[in-house]
Design an enzyme around this catalytic site. Structure first.
Site, PDB file in Angstrom:
ATOM      1  CB  ALA A 128      -0.964  -0.002   1.188  1.00 17.63           C
ATOM      2  CG  LEU A 129       4.625   0.453  -1.521  1.00 25.59           C
ATOM      3  CD1 LEU A 129       5.813   0.169  -2.434  1.00 25.59           C
ATOM      4  CD2 LEU A 129       5.032   0.328  -0.055  1.00 25.59           C
TER       5      LEU A 129
ATOM      6  CG  HIS B 177       5.950   3.358   1.540  1.00 27.20           C
ATOM      7  ND1 HIS B 177       4.590   3.531   1.539  1.00 27.20           N
ATOM      8  CD2 HIS B 177       6.247   2.621   2.635  1.00 27.20           C
ATOM      9  CE1 HIS B 177       4.071   2.913   2.597  1.00 27.20           C
ATOM     10  NE2 HIS B 177       5.047   2.354   3.277  1.00 27.20           N
TER      11      HIS B 177
ATOM     12  N   GLY C 286      10.843   5.250   8.332  1.00 26.67           N
ATOM     13  CA  GLY C 286      10.279   6.587   8.451  1.00 26.67           C
ATOM     14  C   GLY C 286      10.220   7.054   9.899  1.00 26.67           C
TER      15      GLY C 286
ATOM     16  CB  SER D 272      -0.562   6.989   7.344  1.00 26.61           C
ATOM     17  OG  SER D 272      -1.042   5.741   7.818  1.00 26.61           O
TER      18      SER D 272
ATOM     19  NE  ARG E  71      -2.676   2.121  10.949  1.00 22.90           N
ATOM     20  CZ  ARG E  71      -3.272   1.392  11.868  1.00 22.90           C
ATOM     21  NH1 ARG E  71      -4.449   1.751  12.321  1.00 22.90           N
ATOM     22  NH2 ARG E  71      -2.701   0.318  12.339  1.00 22.90           N
TER      23      ARG E  71
END
Ligand code: PAF
Length: 300
Positions: free
Chosen positions: A41-42, A46, A157, A195, A197
């Site tokens: 889920a980059l 990232h 990170g 994020s 999320r």
């Protein structure tokens, strides 16, 4: 067999799925090798890790593995976004040479390991208090992936400050012989820390979610006044926001994560965790009590 995600795209990373494939592909990489560990889920955060990895090494290897050991509830694990095709496209754009995306059976061939890494007391506070066992799972998979990928440099990170601290401590305490580098948090234009999320946030949650960084910036702006002023400034912002359920606001020693006492000066970490709707978000800022704000990535 190794796979290329886009056979007609020679710039795409080589994708390997198994340990045997990884060993062969890793041996062919020119060193030094930097490794960025992810759960997929980059996003642009990232990409920043990958870009920093590229500046520090001749080859960049990215792992994409959704580690069941670090999830408390199956629901969290099954809700986690899985976007391997998009991930590979992004990694290709950023010049990654090798992607290791194993299945659970490749990483844990005998089932859950009977010997695991304990995060110790540093893993019991802040995120660890909210998610018991989480950091044992993180450190166990990081140790395994270090063994499998044999990095010279490992990048994490700073948004996950406790994870970065624990990985750094594990590498030192267990003499894993790899350099650990923390990369500043990447933020959207409205300040929200990137994020995976964030994809769960509804449109109407977005403004509420940015309260976290607003509170951290208010706390950092009060750093010269001392711990009481920092906490009061940040809490004032959080408490004024409807629709936000604060899990913790901590002003902690960056090396021990212990709450800093009255009158403390020097470096500190101001960290927050809160729920916006069903989404739990974390963020932090490094600051210097009695001094200037640190390099925390919160600049607008
Ligand atoms: O930060 C993450 O994405 C994960 O905790 C990590 C380091 C890849 C271990 O699964």
């Amino acid at each position: 067999m190794t796979e290329r995600p886009e056979p007609d795209d020679p710039a795409g990373p080589v994708l390997v799925r198994t340990r045997a494939e990884l060993v062969r592909a890793r041996a062919a990489l020119p060193g030094p090798v930097a490794v960025v560990m992810t759960m997929g889920a980059l996003h642009v955060g990232h990409a920043a890790l990958v870009d920093e990895a590229r500046r520090r090494a001749a080859s960049v290897l990215v792992t994409v593995f959704l580690n069941p050991l670090q999830f408390g509830e199956d629901a969290d694990l099954s809700a986690y976004p899985r976007t391997l095709d998009a991930d590979l496209a992004l990694l290709g754009e950023h010049g990654v040479e090798l992607v290791f995306a194993p299945g659970v059976d490749d990483v844990y061939p005998g089932g859950p390991p009977s010997v695991t890494v304990s995060a110790g007391p540093l893993g019991d506070v802040l995120e660890g208090a909210a998610r018991p066992g989480h950091f044992d799972g993180v450190l166990t998979v990081v140790a395994k992936l270090v063994g499998l990928t044999r990095p010279d440099v490992l990048l994490f990170g700073r948004k996950d400050a406790q994870q970065l601290l624990l990985v750094t401590r594990m590498v030192a305490d267990l003499d894993l012989g790899v350099e650990v580098v923390g990369v500043p948090t990447v933020r959207d234009a409205d300040g929200l820390a990137l994020s995976s999320r964030n994809t769960h946030l509804r449109a109407e949650d977005r403004g509420v979610a940015t309260t976290l960084v607003t509170a951290l910036r208010a706390g950092a702006a009060a750093a010269t006044g001392g711990p009481g002023e920092v906490r009061a400034a940040a809490l004032g912002v959080l408490e004024a926001q409807e629709g936000l359920s604060v899990d913790y606001l901590a002003l902690a020693d960056p090396a021990t994560l212990a709450e800093v006492g009255h009158g403390a000066t020097g470096p500190a970490l101001l960290a927050v965790a809160a729920r916006v709707g069903a989404t739990r978000l974390i963020d932090n800022v490094e600051l210097v009590l009695g001094g200037a704000t640190g390099g925390d990535g919160t600049a607008s």
